[in-house]
Design a protein around this motif. Structure first.
Motif, PDB file in Angstrom:
ATOM      1  N   ASP A   1      37.200  51.771  29.779  1.00  0.00           N
ATOM      2  CA  ASP A   1      36.543  51.384  31.027  1.00  0.00           C
ATOM      3  C   ASP A   1      37.504  50.601  31.919  1.00  0.00           C
ATOM      4  O   ASP A   1      37.711  50.943  33.095  1.00  0.00           O
ATOM      5  CB  ASP A   1      35.301  50.547  30.699  1.00  0.00           C
ATOM      6  N   ILE A   2      38.112  49.568  31.367  1.00  0.00           N
ATOM      7  CA  ILE A   2      38.998  48.727  32.169  1.00  0.00           C
ATOM      8  C   ILE A   2      40.239  49.490  32.601  1.00  0.00           C
ATOM      9  O   ILE A   2      40.744  49.312  33.716  1.00  0.00           O
ATOM     10  CB  ILE A   2      39.366  47.453  31.392  1.00  0.00           C
ATOM     11  N   ALA A   3      40.724  50.363  31.745  1.00  0.00           N
ATOM     12  CA  ALA A   3      41.925  51.138  32.075  1.00  0.00           C
ATOM     13  C   ALA A   3      41.694  52.095  33.236  1.00  0.00           C
ATOM     14  O   ALA A   3      42.646  52.456  33.942  1.00  0.00           O
ATOM     15  CB  ALA A   3      42.399  51.913  30.845  1.00  0.00           C
ATOM     16  N   ASN A   4      40.450  52.488  33.473  1.00  0.00           N
ATOM     17  CA  ASN A   4      40.180  53.538  34.458  1.00  0.00           C
ATOM     18  C   ASN A   4      39.367  53.089  35.670  1.00  0.00           C
ATOM     19  O   ASN A   4      39.244  53.854  36.628  1.00  0.00           O
ATOM     20  CB  ASN A   4      39.470  54.711  33.770  1.00  0.00           C
ATOM     21  N   ARG A   5      38.824  51.892  35.647  1.00  0.00           N
ATOM     22  CA  ARG A   5      38.021  51.455  36.793  1.00  0.00           C
ATOM     23  C   ARG A   5      38.929  51.085  37.963  1.00  0.00           C
ATOM     24  O   ARG A   5      40.114  50.795  37.797  1.00  0.00           O
ATOM     25  CB  ARG A   5      37.092  50.311  36.417  1.00  0.00           C
ATOM     26  N   GLU A   6      38.355  51.073  39.146  1.00  0.00           N
ATOM     27  CA  GLU A   6      39.143  50.840  40.351  1.00  0.00           C
ATOM     28  C   GLU A   6      39.697  49.407  40.392  1.00  0.00           C
ATOM     29  O   GLU A   6      40.872  49.186  40.670  1.00  0.00           O
ATOM     30  CB  GLU A   6      38.289  51.097  41.604  1.00  0.00           C
ATOM     31  N   ASN A   7      38.837  48.428  40.107  1.00  0.00           N
ATOM     32  CA  ASN A   7      39.247  47.033  40.206  1.00  0.00           C
ATOM     33  C   ASN A   7      39.400  46.411  38.823  1.00  0.00           C
ATOM     34  O   ASN A   7      38.542  46.590  37.948  1.00  0.00           O
ATOM     35  CB  ASN A   7      38.222  46.232  41.010  1.00  0.00           C
ATOM     36  N   LYS A   8      40.470  45.689  38.623  1.00  0.00           N
ATOM     37  CA  LYS A   8      40.677  44.999  37.349  1.00  0.00           C
ATOM     38  C   LYS A   8      39.779  43.761  37.283  1.00  0.00           C
ATOM     39  O   LYS A   8      39.308  43.267  38.320  1.00  0.00           O
ATOM     40  CB  LYS A   8      42.142  44.591  37.215  1.00  0.00           C
ATOM     41  N   PRO A   9      39.512  43.221  36.098  1.00  0.00           N
ATOM     42  CA  PRO A   9      38.708  42.007  35.980  1.00  0.00           C
ATOM     43  C   PRO A   9      39.354  40.857  36.750  1.00  0.00           C
ATOM     44  O   PRO A   9      40.561  40.617  36.658  1.00  0.00           O
ATOM     45  CB  PRO A   9      38.704  41.725  34.470  1.00  0.00           C
ATOM     46  N   ARG A  10      38.529  40.166  37.517  1.00  0.00           N
ATOM     47  CA  ARG A  10      39.035  39.043  38.304  1.00  0.00           C
ATOM     48  C   ARG A  10      39.352  37.853  37.402  1.00  0.00           C
ATOM     49  O   ARG A  10      38.652  37.605  36.428  1.00  0.00           O
ATOM     50  CB  ARG A  10      37.993  38.603  39.336  1.00  0.00           C
ATOM     51  N   VAL A  11      40.415  37.140  37.739  1.00  0.00           N
ATOM     52  CA  VAL A  11      40.724  35.886  37.057  1.00  0.00           C
ATOM     53  C   VAL A  11      40.051  34.775  37.862  1.00  0.00           C
ATOM     54  O   VAL A  11      40.581  34.269  38.842  1.00  0.00           O
ATOM     55  CB  VAL A  11      42.240  35.646  36.955  1.00  0.00           C
ATOM     56  N   ASP A  12      38.843  34.431  37.451  1.00  0.00           N
ATOM     57  CA  ASP A  12      38.046  33.464  38.215  1.00  0.00           C
ATOM     58  C   ASP A  12      37.311  32.485  37.320  1.00  0.00           C
ATOM     59  O   ASP A  12      36.422  31.767  37.755  1.00  0.00           O
ATOM     60  CB  ASP A  12      37.039  34.186  39.124  1.00  0.00           C
TER      61      ASP A  12
END
Length: 498
Positions: free
Chosen positions: A479-490
């Protein structure tokens, strides 16, 4: 739900049930992660032949070659200048004579005390052992610690910080109680005794004259000729009431270089290939005891290591079918975790790929067992997830979505508690990514009776459960490898203070 009723209802309303062909493509590759494959690889890595894969041992080198050959076989790239191995410069420090005498009491190493500090002395030092008790500014003002061995009471607190504070106040060394009860201390001493004669593995650093001797609460009371309860009371506000004792100590140290490596395989992505996902485990364990007993390390961390290989193979199969991830993935099995997270620290200080382009680290350390908390539960399909929202509020949501969609495991977050006394967030290799503000998720099955024992063997592993845990990680990485936006560092709670 009753499958026949579902089928009848669907036909009555003219609805088509999802076929295998209509399932998301990642399901096909997740299904290649099997209990049978996990068992086959773990049976080899955790065999007696591998002699516990001690850091720097010949058997660990054999394990490294096995993993490198596997990554080559499945078609992953060798990312270290054409090699699958990243050499990690380590040394083995062995201590010869370690002596401690207080008054007329000559203490025995790994029986009366455990040496946890550093030092190298040509001759014995003579000083006093003074009692400080709790490490507070008030107590330090009452007790002269300069050039003395200092007795401190650090039960239930972070002793590293306390040791540093006392040493910075001028102490020559520390005698520390970090746990109550003779039985608890004897377990620690027994482990040190079983590994006696083996050097401490670490990075090559100048010797610090910082002798630290850990003793039981009972032994500390004996050294000061004071009952335990009276000593505990004095530790709070009246440490100067405890009479100082004459002390003599000596430490002899020898340092030798050893060879070890991180092992890694790389899968390049497509349009977002400059962004990287790291999937890690440690492949070392603690070797063989002084009496010849093998610490096989099946769960710790053979289970995580073969899980990484299975996930890597699933992605490699997809890539061969022309389905490559958008983001790149680094599969890394690190060395030296058991010696202090050394391999992951080395990688984080000498990264093969830029850390500022590293999107997330999934760390897999002990995923083959059922722990004390779940051993009597009816539903044992669980995994502890640690740190998944410390640095990114997105990461936990993505993980939970994939769990609900595909895996239906119990995701247990109890060890994310800020006051967790186990401090698992700091105790495996993900920490060396988190301290660089890279979001992490640590997958863990909890502690059991065989943890760091010679009984951590392959026959105890729950392979079907291990399969489910590995598949969940695969789905989340996909999922993370292919989604448009990477997880935010927040995240607001970084907790990267050790």
């Amino acid at each position: 739900m009753n499958k026949s009723l579902l089928l009848t209802g669907a036909m009555a309303f003219g609805l088509a049930l999802p076929s295998l062909a209509q399932q998301p493509v990642q399901v096909k590759y997740a299904n290649t992660i099997t209990a049978e494959d996990l068992k086959e690889r773990l049976t080899y890595l955790a065999s007696d032949e591998m002699k516990g894969r001690d850091t720097g041992s010949e058997e660990q080198k054999v394990a490294a070659k096995y993993l490198a050959d596997f990554y080559k076989k499945i078609g992953l790239t060798a990312p270290v200048d054409g090699s699958y191995l990243q050499p990690v410069d380590l040394v083995s420090a062995s201590f010869g004579e370690i002596s401690l005498k207080v008054g007329n009491n000559k203490l025995v190493n790994n029986t009366d005390f455990v040496f946890t500090g550093d030092g190298n002395m040509k001759k014995a030092a003579k000083t006093e052992l003074v009692f400080l008790g709790l490490v507070t500014d008030e107590n330090l003002a009452k007790v002269d610690v300069k050039d003395k061995l200092v007795g401190i009471w650090a039960v239930g607190v972070r002793s590293n910080d306390l040791v540093m504070k006392v040493m910075e106040a001028g102490a020559a060394g520390i005698v520390i109680v970090s746990m109550e009860g003779q039985a608890n201390f004897d377990r620690i001493a027994g482990r040190y005794q079983s590994l006696a004669g083996k050097g401490r593995v670490g990075f090559d650093k100048p010797v610090e004259q910082r002798p630290i001797f850990m003793v039981s609460s009972d032994k500390m009371a004996e050294l000061f000729n004071t009952p335990v309860e009276e000593l505990k009371e004095a530790a709070k506000t009246n440490p100067q009431s405890i009479k100082a004792q004459k002390a003599t100590y000596q430490i002899e140290k020898k340092v030798e270089p050893i060879e070890s490596s991180n092992v890694m395989g790389y899968l390049e992505g497509t349009d977002k290939k400059d962004e990287l996902i790291v999937i890690s485990s440690h492949y070392d364990h603690v070797g063989v005891s002084s009496t010849g007993e093998i610490f096989n390390g099946a769960d710790d961390d053979g289970s995580g290591t073969v899980s990484v290989t299975e996930i890597a193979e699933a992605f490699a199969m997809a890539a061969k079918d022309g389905i490559k991830p958008r983001r790149s993935i680094l599969f890394i099995n690190v060395t030296g975790e058991e010696k202090g997270l050394l391999g992951s620290e080395f990688y984080s200080e000498n990264p093969i790929f830029p850390l500022d382009k590293t999107v997330v680290n999934f760390n897999i350390d002990m995923v083959g067992r059922i722990d004390y908390e779940y051993e009597k539960e009816k539903n044992q399909d669980f995994v502890y997830v640690i740190g998944s929202e410390m640095l990114s509020t997105d990461l936990k949501k993505i993980l939970e979505y994939n769990n609900i969609t595909y895996s239906n495991l119990i995701l247990d977050y109890r060890y994310d508690a800020p006051d967790d006394p186990n401090r698992f967030y700091y105790r495996s290799d993900h920490y060396n990514f988190a301290k660089h503000n890279i979001p992490v998720a640590f997958f863990f099955n909890g502690v059991h009776d065989d943890y760091h024992q010679v009984t951590d063997t392959v026959d105890k592993i729950e392979f079907p459960l291990m399969e489910k845990r590995s598949r969940l990680i695969f789905y989340t990485v996909w999922d993370i490898a292919n989604r448009e936006n990477k997880p935010r560092v927040d995240g607001t709670n970084t907790r990267t203070d050790r």
